[in-house]
Scaffold this motif. Structure first.
Motif, PDB file in Angstrom:
ATOM      1  N   THR A  87       0.844  -1.191   0.000  1.00 39.90           N
ATOM      2  CA  THR A  87       0.000   0.000   0.000  1.00 39.90           C
ATOM      3  C   THR A  87       0.880   1.241   0.000  1.00 39.90           C
ATOM      4  N   ALA A  88       0.680   2.112  -0.978  1.00 37.38           N
ATOM      5  CA  ALA A  88       1.526   3.293  -1.121  1.00 37.38           C
ATOM      6  C   ALA A  88       0.972   4.455  -0.317  1.00 37.38           C
ATOM      7  N   GLY A  89       1.853   5.363   0.073  1.00 45.01           N
ATOM      8  CA  GLY A  89       1.467   6.612   0.711  1.00 45.01           C
ATOM      9  C   GLY A  89       1.555   7.757  -0.283  1.00 45.01           C
ATOM     10  N   ALA A  90       0.872   8.871   0.037  1.00 44.04           N
ATOM     11  CA  ALA A  90       0.872  10.007  -0.886  1.00 44.04           C
ATOM     12  C   ALA A  90       0.835  11.330  -0.134  1.00 44.04           C
ATOM     13  N   TRP A  91       1.363  11.347   1.082  1.00 48.56           N
ATOM     14  CA  TRP A  91       1.344  12.575   1.883  1.00 48.56           C
ATOM     15  C   TRP A  91       2.765  13.057   2.114  1.00 48.56           C
ATOM     16  N   PHE A  92       2.995  14.347   1.905  1.00 54.85           N
ATOM     17  CA  PHE A  92       4.292  14.960   2.153  1.00 54.85           C
ATOM     18  C   PHE A  92       4.104  16.248   2.955  1.00 54.85           C
ATOM     19  N   PRO A  93       5.040  16.570   3.847  1.00 51.97           N
ATOM     20  CA  PRO A  93       4.954  17.858   4.540  1.00 51.97           C
ATOM     21  C   PRO A  93       5.162  19.038   3.601  1.00 51.97           C
ATOM     22  N   ASP A  94       5.957  18.844   2.536  1.00 51.25           N
ATOM     23  CA  ASP A  94       6.169  19.907   1.558  1.00 51.25           C
ATOM     24  C   ASP A  94       6.795  19.298   0.304  1.00 51.25           C
ATOM     25  N   VAL A  95       6.884  20.105  -0.770  1.00 52.86           N
ATOM     26  CA  VAL A  95       7.415  19.588  -2.037  1.00 52.86           C
ATOM     27  C   VAL A  95       8.894  19.274  -1.929  1.00 52.86           C
ATOM     28  N   ASN A  96       9.598  19.940  -1.025  1.00 56.39           N
ATOM     29  CA  ASN A  96      11.042  19.697  -0.905  1.00 56.39           C
ATOM     30  C   ASN A  96      11.333  18.275  -0.446  1.00 56.39           C
ATOM     31  N   GLU A  97      10.491  17.740   0.449  1.00 58.94           N
ATOM     32  CA  GLU A  97      10.719  16.365   0.871  1.00 58.94           C
ATOM     33  C   GLU A  97      10.435  15.398  -0.272  1.00 58.94           C
ATOM     34  N   ALA A  98       9.454  15.745  -1.112  1.00 58.10           N
ATOM     35  CA  ALA A  98       9.187  14.902  -2.278  1.00 58.10           C
ATOM     36  C   ALA A  98      10.391  14.903  -3.220  1.00 58.10           C
ATOM     37  N   VAL A  99      11.017  16.076  -3.397  1.00 61.12           N
ATOM     38  CA  VAL A  99      12.210  16.158  -4.243  1.00 61.12           C
ATOM     39  C   VAL A  99      13.322  15.286  -3.672  1.00 61.12           C
ATOM     40  N   THR A 100      13.476  15.327  -2.337  1.00 64.33           N
ATOM     41  CA  THR A 100      14.506  14.501  -1.688  1.00 64.33           C
ATOM     42  C   THR A 100      14.243  13.019  -1.933  1.00 64.33           C
ATOM     43  N   LEU A 101      12.979  12.613  -1.862  1.00 64.16           N
ATOM     44  CA  LEU A 101      12.636  11.209  -2.071  1.00 64.16           C
ATOM     45  C   LEU A 101      12.860  10.786  -3.519  1.00 64.16           C
ATOM     46  N   LEU A 102      12.656  11.710  -4.462  1.00 67.53           N
ATOM     47  CA  LEU A 102      12.838  11.417  -5.886  1.00 67.53           C
ATOM     48  C   LEU A 102      14.285  11.680  -6.307  1.00 67.53           C
ATOM     49  N   ARG A 103      15.211  11.316  -5.433  1.00 63.51           N
ATOM     50  CA  ARG A 103      16.622  11.653  -5.647  1.00 63.51           C
ATOM     51  C   ARG A 103      17.232  10.960  -6.856  1.00 63.51           C
ATOM     52  N   GLY A 104      16.562   9.906  -7.348  1.00 61.30           N
ATOM     53  CA  GLY A 104      17.074   9.213  -8.520  1.00 61.30           C
ATOM     54  C   GLY A 104      16.698   9.893  -9.818  1.00 61.30           C
ATOM     55  N   SER A 105      16.138  11.111  -9.747  1.00 64.26           N
ATOM     56  CA  SER A 105      15.723  11.847 -10.936  1.00 64.26           C
ATOM     57  C   SER A 105      16.236  13.278 -10.831  1.00 64.26           C
ATOM     58  N   ASN A 106      15.887  14.099 -11.843  1.00 62.33           N
ATOM     59  CA  ASN A 106      16.309  15.505 -11.823  1.00 62.33           C
ATOM     60  C   ASN A 106      15.166  16.442 -11.451  1.00 62.33           C
ATOM     61  N   PHE A 107      14.106  15.918 -10.808  1.00 66.27           N
ATOM     62  CA  PHE A 107      13.000  16.775 -10.421  1.00 66.27           C
ATOM     63  C   PHE A 107      13.458  17.809  -9.400  1.00 66.27           C
ATOM     64  N   TYR A 164      12.805   2.625 -13.040  1.00 62.98           N
ATOM     65  CA  TYR A 164      11.500   3.221 -12.761  1.00 62.98           C
ATOM     66  C   TYR A 164      11.353   3.588 -11.285  1.00 62.98           C
ATOM     67  N   ASP A 165      12.285   3.166 -10.459  1.00 59.82           N
ATOM     68  CA  ASP A 165      12.257   3.468  -9.026  1.00 59.82           C
ATOM     69  C   ASP A 165      13.076   4.728  -8.783  1.00 59.82           C
ATOM     70  N   LEU A 166      12.411   5.838  -8.577  1.00 65.21           N
ATOM     71  CA  LEU A 166      13.118   7.122  -8.540  1.00 65.21           C
ATOM     72  C   LEU A 166      13.735   7.450  -7.198  1.00 65.21           C
ATOM     73  N   ASP A 167      13.616   6.545  -6.192  1.00 67.89           N
ATOM     74  CA  ASP A 167      14.389   6.831  -4.985  1.00 67.89           C
ATOM     75  C   ASP A 167      15.844   6.387  -5.158  1.00 67.89           C
ATOM     76  N   GLY A 168      16.113   5.676  -6.283  1.00 64.29           N
ATOM     77  CA  GLY A 168      17.486   5.399  -6.667  1.00 64.29           C
ATOM     78  C   GLY A 168      18.181   4.284  -5.927  1.00 64.29           C
ATOM     79  N   ASP A 169      17.498   3.632  -4.982  1.00 69.59           N
ATOM     80  CA  ASP A 169      18.160   2.614  -4.170  1.00 69.59           C
ATOM     81  C   ASP A 169      17.383   1.303  -4.211  1.00 69.59           C
ATOM     82  N   GLU A 170      18.104   0.198  -3.988  1.00 74.08           N
ATOM     83  CA  GLU A 170      17.467  -1.098  -3.794  1.00 74.08           C
ATOM     84  C   GLU A 170      17.261  -1.267  -2.295  1.00 74.08           C
ATOM     85  N   ASN A 171      16.161  -0.748  -1.808  1.00 78.26           N
ATOM     86  CA  ASN A 171      15.941  -0.646  -0.364  1.00 78.26           C
ATOM     87  C   ASN A 171      14.566  -1.122   0.072  1.00 78.26           C
TER      88      ASN A 171
END
Length: 785
Positions: A571-591, A732-739
């Motif tokens: 089950t996926a989550g979709a809540w972030f405190p702000d867009v900056n944390e989303a950018v941090t999570l998408l570290r495997g991309s250039n967003f 396709y996994d934009l957090d960039g890690d096998e975690n």
């Protein structure tokens, strides 16, 4: 006869014997359902021990001619997590379990064991659980799973009823269920241990001192001392607490029971003196009432309200604060009075968040420092901007009118704060704003403007006219804006059909439509130019939009045995405190932060123009109006084995997948749905459609009915499960890690034409409203820290 033929005959013979044994053992299946009738203890054990069902539910009914159904002396029921949820219907018969039982848990003896995810419902009959011959106490039920006892069951035991293995155990007892207790102390222990959380109690059955029944919590308690009052306010078994006329003493700090449904404190003409604070926890309702009573406090607050507090009838006096906390306060109009040491204290109380919702304070006639709660409803005509600002921020006035003599404008940095429920009637006058000034609609406030004339305007040179944290309604009239914008904030804006707007240019117009009209399912085509008035637009809806759910992450519906090896549902989550944390999570991309936007529920989306450019760059034409954006989702690290292919699901309405109101998919089949993975601000790739979850693989997606069946047709007015499959650590996994976790931005292109080219098909004015799809509210899933 050869060996192969002998083996075949032996196998058939064994099968016949098994079938015969199944029948003669006293087990019969009822119809095609997972329901079995059993007529002896051994048959009951056999069904329970083998109970498995795709539906997850098996019903076992005690059958036979005897009213008494005896267990053997050395057997126990074992409901474990790898079996189906079992409903044991005693069918009005008596089930006796006695003697030496199997050993479970930590060596204790139990008659029924429900372990971990096991589920047992006991209904309609009598169970007797007796100790062994050597008088060893017998625990009736050991439960770490789920147990429900219905209202038609009687249970007697010579030992304890329940032994719960851990905090995950779940016991539900329906009203009317009856229990035998050897002593009153046993009944009290049972009530304290198992009925508190469900707001129930046990009462003697008629004149019996041994049989008790489970009832709703409706006890009334008279109290005479502060210690007694403190105890019953913290006890969930009393819903009405009455201060007797003989009540004496003051009350120290007390917390209302956190599992109380509704506590009513009836002061009954007795004074209640506090030296401490009454704390109302979250999710708890407390009602306090009683005429001519004074609640006093030397300092600090009388009530710390995290839940809901209602004060009805009575007089309340304090030298400290009345309320702290962020809960809800309800004050009954004209029946609740307060004493304030100064008029300033009364004014401060009246301006606070606790006298809202159409309430204000006014002096009690003939009294100096006593105030009563009153309805707002005064109408105020104003002649100057200063008067306007004061009236809109004053709880005494619910309707403010620009009078015929109104002159001037709100200039410079002047702001008008709106509090409470307000209606501003322009009455043919122009309300002009300039500079940084704006009308601020506070959180919790509701503000409506009635233009009532074609000559009514709200104008602004720059910046925003309204900062909306609460609710704003524009009800008819003509509204003008120059270089500025209309709204900022995250509140709710409603615009009545027929309201007219003047836009200086198309850029201003399109920005307005993107932000506030598209959310109401209005498009550029639904905003019509009033003929002969260049720049004027009328807000009107050509047809009522059909409300449909927006894509939201949900729990996957699938049996793990149907998924290929290595594919794990999460089950996926979709809540972030702000867009900056989303950018941090998408570290495997250039967003970057500027590529994303966030709605009021904490959901983050890739901006429409960014998604459009990424799809076009991948070689596919796309119309911006056909882009449906999923929220950026994540799964928690460690949810699955590192390197797994993770399955996440979204609930999506059929019209978002391209179905029309005629229940016809534009592209005829679910396979025509185009689902894109945004790999970065300028890169996208198509997911591959597969027609069954059994074919799931990395970079694929499936479409299911909401019950988990593979979809073969899509209708506009139905919801579907869209599931994507992404390899942990893959590209396709934009957090960039096998975690054991993934992060994702996904969009649907529901257009009919999927021809590839290298240019965008988007015109200057075609489809700004589609951004609403990026801004609509999603079901929030709060992210763990």
């Amino acid at each position: 006869m050869n060996k192969k033929r002998i083996f075949t005959w032996l196998t058939l013979a064994a099968a016949v014997l098994c079938l015969g044994a199944f029948s003669y053992a006293g087990i019969s299946k009822v119809g095609d359902t997972e329901t079995y009738k059993v007529d002896n203890w051994a048959s009951l054990l056999e069904v329970v021990s083998g109970a498995k069902s795709e539906s997850g539910d098996v019903t076992v009914i005690l059958s036979g001619d005897e009213d008494v159904f005896n267990a053997s002396g050395d057997a126990s029921l074992d409901i474990s997590e790898d079996r189906a949820a079992i409903t044991l219907d005693l069918n009005g018969k008596t089930l006796i379990m006695s003697g030496d039982t199997g050993r479970f848990g930590e060596g204790e003896e139990y008659a029924v064991v429900i372990s971990n995810d096991g589920t047992l419902t006991i209904a309609n009959g009598t169970i007797q659980v007796l100790s062994a011959d050597d008088d060893t106490p017998l625990y009736a039920i050991h439960n770490t799973g789920k147990l429900t006892i219905s209202g038609d069951v009687k249970i007697s035991a010579s030992g304890d009823y329940f032994a719960s293995g851990d905090e995950t155990s779940d016991i539900t007892i329906k009203n009317g269920a009856q229990f035998y207790f050897a002593t009153l102390a046993s009944a009290d222990a049972f009530k304290e241990a198992y009925l508190t959380a469900s707001h129930q109690t046990v009462k003697s059955v008629e004149d019996s001192h041994t049989w008790y029944e489970v009832t709703s919590d409706d006890e009334v308690k008279n109290v005479t001392t502060s210690a007694d009052l403190k105890r019953v306010l913290g006890d969930s078994y009393y819903s009405v607490v009455i201060l007797a006329e003989s009540y004496v003493g003051e009350l120290p700090a007390v917390t209302v029971s956190s599992d109380a449904r509704v506590k009513t404190l009836n002061l009954s003409n007795s004074g209640l003196t506090l030296s401490g604070t009454i704390t109302v926890p979250a999710s708890v309702d407390l009602l306090v009432f009683g005429a001519e009573n004074i609640v006093s406090k030397d300092s600090d607050a009388i009530f710390d309200v995290q839940g809901t507090l209602t004060l009805d009838h009575g007089k309340y006096r304090t030298s400290g604060d009345y309320f702290t906390g962020n809960g809800r306060i309800n004050l009954e109009v004209e029946t609740t009075q307060f004493y304030f040491a100064t008029d300033e204290a009364a004014e401060q109380f009246g301006d606070s968040a606790y006298v809202g919702s159409g309430r204000t304070m006014r002096k009690v006639a003939g009294e100096t420092y006593w105030y009563e709660v009153a309805e707002k409803g005064e109408v105020k005509e104003v002649n100057t901007p200063a008067e306007l600002g004061k009236a809109l921020g004053d709880l005494d006035y619910s309707r403010v009118i620009l009078s015929t003599g109104y002159t001037g404008k709100l200039a410079g940095k002047a702001t008008v704060p709106v509090s409470g429920d307000k209606t501003l009637e322009l009455k043919g006058k122009t309300l002009a704003l300039s500079g940084d000034g704006q009308i601020v609609v506070a959180k919790g406030a509701a503000f409506g403007i009635d233009g009532l004339s074609k000559d009514s305007y709200v104008s602004k040179d720059k910046g925003a006219i309204f900062a909306v944290q609460g609710k704003l309604s524009l009800k008819g009239g003509n509204y003008y804006v120059g270089d500025g914008v209309y709204f900022t904030g995250s509140g709710d804006v409603e615009i009545t059909n027929g309201t007219n707007f003047y836009f200086k240019d198309e850029k201003v117009r399109d920005a307005f439509i993107i932000a506030y009209l598209a959310e109401k399912n209005l498009t550029l085509e639904a905003v019509e130019v009033i003929k002969g008035m260049d720049g004027w637009y009328t807000v009107t809806t050509k047809e009522e939009p059909k409300p449909t759910p927006t894509p939201a992450p949900v729990k996957p519906v699938v049996s793990k045995d149907k998924l290929p090896e290595g594919v794990e549902p999460v089950t996926a989550g979709a809540w972030f405190p702000d867009v900056n944390e989303a950018v941090t999570l998408l570290r495997g991309s250039n967003f970057k932060a500027e590529n994303l936007m966030q709605d009021g529920n904490g959901n983050v989306f890739v901006k429409r123009d960014v998604a459009e450019k990424a799809i076009v760059a991948s070689g596919h034409a796309v119309k911006s109006t056909d882009i449906v954006s999923f929220p950026v989702i994540y799964t928690e690290g460690g949810a699955v084995k590192d390197g797994s292919t993770i399955m996440v699901s979204f609930a999506v309405s059929g019209d978002k997948l391209g179905a029309t109101s005629e229940d016809k998919l534009i592209n005829d089949k679910p396979s025509a749905v185009k689902l894109y993975k945004l790999l970065g601000s300028a890169e996208a790739e198509r997911f591959t459609y597969v027609d069954s979850v059994s074919k799931a693989k990395d970079k694929a997606f499936t479409i299911q009915e909401m019950d988990g069946k593979d979809a073969t047709k899509i209708a506009a007015d139905k919801d579907y499960l869209v599931s994507v499959y992404i390899l942990d650590g893959g590209n396709y996994d934009l957090d960039g890690d096998e975690n054991g976790a993934i992060a994702d931005p996904i969009v649907i292109d529901k257009s009919e034409d999927s021809a590839s080219n290298n240019g965008s098909s988007v015109g200057c004015n075609a489809g700004f409203a589609a951004l609403a799809l990026l801004g609509l509210a999603f079901v929030p899933t709060r992210r763990k820290k």
